[in-house]
Design a protein around this motif. Structure first.
Motif, PDB file in Angstrom:
ATOM      1  N   ASP A 208      -0.041  -2.301  -8.077  1.00  0.00           N
ATOM      2  CA  ASP A 208       0.418  -1.780  -6.793  1.00  0.00           C
ATOM      3  C   ASP A 208      -0.763  -1.777  -5.820  1.00  0.00           C
ATOM      4  N   GLY A 210      -1.084  -0.603  -2.957  1.00  0.00           N
ATOM      5  CA  GLY A 210      -1.182   0.619  -2.162  1.00  0.00           C
ATOM      6  C   GLY A 210      -1.875   1.761  -2.874  1.00  0.00           C
ATOM      7  N   PHE A 211      -2.424   1.476  -4.048  1.00  0.00           N
ATOM      8  CA  PHE A 211      -3.079   2.515  -4.836  1.00  0.00           C
ATOM      9  C   PHE A 211      -4.491   2.072  -5.177  1.00  0.00           C
ATOM     10  N   ARG A 262      -4.698  11.831  -4.351  1.00  0.00           N
ATOM     11  CA  ARG A 262      -3.609  11.706  -3.397  1.00  0.00           C
ATOM     12  C   ARG A 262      -2.723  10.528  -3.795  1.00  0.00           C
ATOM     13  N   ASP A 264      -2.282   7.769  -2.508  1.00  0.00           N
ATOM     14  CA  ASP A 264      -2.875   6.440  -2.357  1.00  0.00           C
ATOM     15  C   ASP A 264      -4.044   6.201  -3.309  1.00  0.00           C
ATOM     16  N   ARG A 266      -6.863   8.141  -3.560  1.00  0.00           N
ATOM     17  CA  ARG A 266      -8.111   8.785  -3.175  1.00  0.00           C
ATOM     18  C   ARG A 266      -8.188  10.181  -3.791  1.00  0.00           C
TER      19      ARG A 266
END
Length: 544
Positions: A208, A210-211, A262, A264, A266
Motif C-alpha cells: 500500500d 499510502g503507508f 497514524r 499513514d 507516521r
C-alpha cells in the motif's frame, strides 16, 4: 409469641411441580455450573482437543470464523522437510472439520523454511497467516504472508499464488501479527533487523503506497534489539505495535516497548515520547499480546523476568499505576520456582480480561478483573501437564473463549466461558450469538430484559417471560441492554453472581439471584410461575 405464617398455596404448588421437573430430567442431565473461565466439559474431551499432524508442531495463534469454526495456526515440520505454515480447522464442538484442506488441515509451502506466527480471518472468510520464510537465494528471512480460501486452498488472487514475501532494509525480517482494517487493507507487524517493522498490503497483496515508504515502516528504539510481537488497530485508523526493545548484547535486559502510528504510518507524537514507550523492570521484560479496552486504554500481557506480567497503558502511552498490584510486573527473582509467561491477552466488552500462557502447572488460562487483579486460573487436563503451554486466546462477545497452544508435540485447543456482567447463565448448550451464525454447542449469555415499569399491566402465566432470542436474530434498533452492575471496589462492571435457579434448567433467561428476566416475582416462586411451565412442555414434547 409470633404467629406461624401459613405456607402460600403458590409455593406448595411450585414445590409439587418442581418435584415433577426433577423426575422428568433424564439421568446425567443434572450438572453444576462450571467455574467462570473453567474448561467447558462439553467441548472435545474434558474441555480440550488434541491434534497430531504427524510431525513436529508449533502453535502460535488462533482465530474464530463467523460461522463458529475455530482455526489454530502454526508450523509443521515433517521428517526431512523444512517447515510449512499449518492451519487446522475445528467445528464448534471441537471435532476436526474434514471439509477443510486435507482431513481438516491445510499446509502452505512458501518455498523455503516457513514459520507461522499470526493469523486473521477476513470478512469474506479468507484466512491470512503471517510469519517468516527463508530459502535458497534469499537467506533468512522475509516477512511471509499467505492467504487461504475458506476451504483451505491457496488464494490465487493474492500476491503470487496466494503468498507475499516482503524484504526489509537491514537484513533479517520476520512477521508476528496481522490484522485486517475495515477497508480490507492488511497490517502486519514484526521486526526488521533490530527494529520494529510494519507492512501494509492492499487486499490483493500488493504493498500500500499510502503507508510509510512503499507500504513499509521501520522504527528504531534506544538500545536496539526491538521486536513487535502483536498489534491492535485503533478506531481512528491508527495502529499500536507492542513487544520489547533492548534485547541485545551484553545484558539482554529487554524492556516493554510500544509504538503508535497514524493511519499513514507516521509515528504519533501524542503517544509516549515521539510515538514510542519503553518501561520495565531490572529483568528481561517483554509484551507478547496487546488488546484495546472498550475505554480506549491498552492492556498488554507478557513477562517480567521469571513471572508473567499484565500492564495497562493510557491512550497517551503512560503506564497506569492504578492497575491492580497483583498484576504489575514482578521484580527479578520474585517469580515462582518454574517460570511463568503470558503469551496473549483478550478483553471482553465489559472489560473482563483473559490471558493465556504457562505457569508451573502448564497450559493456563487466567481470568482477571477489570482492575487487573487475577480472579482465577484454569488448566485443562492435558497429558503433558507442566510441559504444555497456551500461546493464544480469544474472547467472543457472548462470553465464549478459546485458547490454543501445545501439549508435548500435539496441538491443544480448549474452550471456556466467561460470564458477561449483568447476565444470567444458561446451564445447557444453547445457540450462541456470533456474527452471521448460530453456533451449536456454545452457551448463550446476555443481559436480562428490564422488568416491567411500575404500574404497567402484568400478564400472568408463561407468556409473561418471552423466550430468550439470539443476538444474531434480534431486530436492529431494539431496546438497549441493561447497564452492567458496578463493582464497588473498582467502579468496573461487577462479576455475574451464580444463578440461584436449580441447575437442571436448560434456558438462558435468568437474572442474577434466581429471578426470571422480566418476572415481577423474584426467586424460586417467580421461576416456577413464569419459566417452569414452558420448560416442562419442551421436555414432554408438547407445544402451545
Amino acid at each position: 409469641m409470633s404467629a406461624v405464617r401459613p405456607a402460600r398455596p403458590g409455593r406448595r404448588r411450585c414445590a409439587a411441580v418442581l418435584l415433577l421437573a426433577f423426575a422428568l430430567v433424564p439421568p446425567g442431565a443434572v450438572r453444576a455450573a462450571p467455574a467462570p473461565a473453567a474448561p467447558d466439559p462439553g467441548f472435545g474431551r474434558d474441555g480440550r482437543v488434541l491434534t497430531d499432524l504427524a510431525g513436529t508442531e508449533d502453535v502460535q495463534d488462533l482465530a474464530v470464523q463467523a460461522d463458529g469454526r475455530i482455526l489454530t495456526v502454526g508450523t509443521r515440520w515433517a521428517a526431512g522437510r523444512p517447515g510449512d505454515f499449518a492451519v487446522v480447522r475445528h467445528r464448534p464442538d471441537g471435532a476436526l472439520d474434514r471439509g477443510f484442506g486435507t482431513g481438516g488441515a491445510a499446509l502452505a509451502d512458501l518455498g523455503g523454511d516457513d514459520v507461522a506466527d499470526g493469523a486473521a480471518v477476513q470478512r469474506d472468510g479468507r484466512i491470512l497467516v503471517v510469519g517468516r520464510s527463508s530459502g535458497p537465494g534469499r537467506g533468512c528471512c522475509r516477512f511471509a504472508v499467505a492467504r487461504l480460501l475458506p476451504d483451505g486452498r491457496p488464494d490465487p488472487g493474492f500476491g503470487t499464488g496466494g503468498r507475499v514475501l516482503a524484504a526489509f532494509p537491514g537484513g533479517t525480517a520476520e512477521a508476528h501479527a496481522v490484522a485486517v482494517r475495515p477497508d480490507g487493507r492488511i497490517v502486519v507487524a514484526g521486526r526488521a533487523g533490530p527494529d520494529f517493522a510494519l507492512l501494509r498490503l492492499r487486499a490483493d497483496g500488493t504493498p500500500d503506497p499510502g503507508f510509510g515508504h512503499g507500504g513499509r515502516v521501520v522504527t528504531a528504539f534506544p538500545g536496539g534489539g526491538a521486536t513487535a510481537y502483536d498489534l491492535v488497530l485503533l478506531p481512528d485508523g491508527g495502529v499500536v505495535a507492542a513487544g520489547q526493545s533492548g534485547f541485545a548484547a551484553p545484558e539482554f535486559a529487554a524492556d516493554f516497548a510500544l509504538a503508535r502510528y497514524r493511519a499513514d504510518g507516521r509515528l504519533d507524537p501524542a503517544f509516549g515520547t515521539g510515538g514510542r514507550v519503553t518501561t520495565g523492570t531490572p529483568a528481561e521484560d517483554g509484551i507478547r499480546g496487546v488488546a484495546l479496552h472498550p475505554d480506549g486504554r491498552l492492556i498488554a500481557a507478557g513477562y517480567a523476568g521469571p513471572a508473567e506480567a499484565l500492564l495497562r497503558f493510557g491512550p497517551d502511552g503512560r503506564p497506569d499505576p492504578s492497575f491492580g498490584p497483583a498484576a504489575r510486573p514482578a521484580p527479578a527473582g520474585s517469580g515462582p520456582p518454574s517460570f511463568s509467561r503470558a503469551y496473549d491477552v483478550a478483553v471482553g466488552p465489559a472489560g473482563r480480561i483473559l490471558t493465556a500462557g504457562r505457569t508451573p502447572a502448564g497450559f493456563t488460562v487466567t481470568r482477571h478483573r477489570p482492575d487487573g487483579r487475577p480472579s482465577g486460573r484454569h488448566t485443562p487436563p492435558l497429558p503433558h501437564g507442566p510441559y504444555a503451554e497456551a500461546r493464544a486466546v480469544t474472547l467472543l462477545p457472548d462470553g465464549t473463549a478459546y485458547a490454543a497452544g501445545l501439549s508435548g508435540n500435539d496441538r491443544a485447543l480448549s474452550r471456556h466461558f466467561v460470564p458477561v456482567a449483568g447476565a444470567g447463565r444458561s446451564l445447557a448448550p444453547a445457540r450462541a450469538a456470533l456474527p452471521g451464525a448460530q453456533v451449536p454447542g456454545a452457551r448463550a449469555w446476555g443481559p436480562p430484559r428490564a422488568a416491567p415499569a411500575r404500574g404497567a399491566p402484568q400478564r400472568r402465566g408463561p407468556a409473561a417471560a418471552a423466550p430468550a432470542r439470539d443476538a444474531s436474530s434480534a431486530a436492529p434498533g431494539g431496546p438497549a441492554p441493561a447497564a452492567p452492575a458496578q463493582d464497588a471496589s473498582s467502579g468496573a462492571p461487577a462479576e455475574s453472581p451464580s444463578t440461584g435457579v436449580p441447575a437442571v434448567v436448560p434456558v438462558a433467561a435468568y437474572a442474577p439471584g434466581g429471578a426470571v428476566s422480566g418476572s415481577p416475582v423474584p426467586g424460586i416462586e417467580g421461576w416456577c410461575r413464569y419459566a417452569l411451565p414452558g420448560w416442562l412442555r419442551e421436555r414432554m414434547g408438547r407445544t402451545g
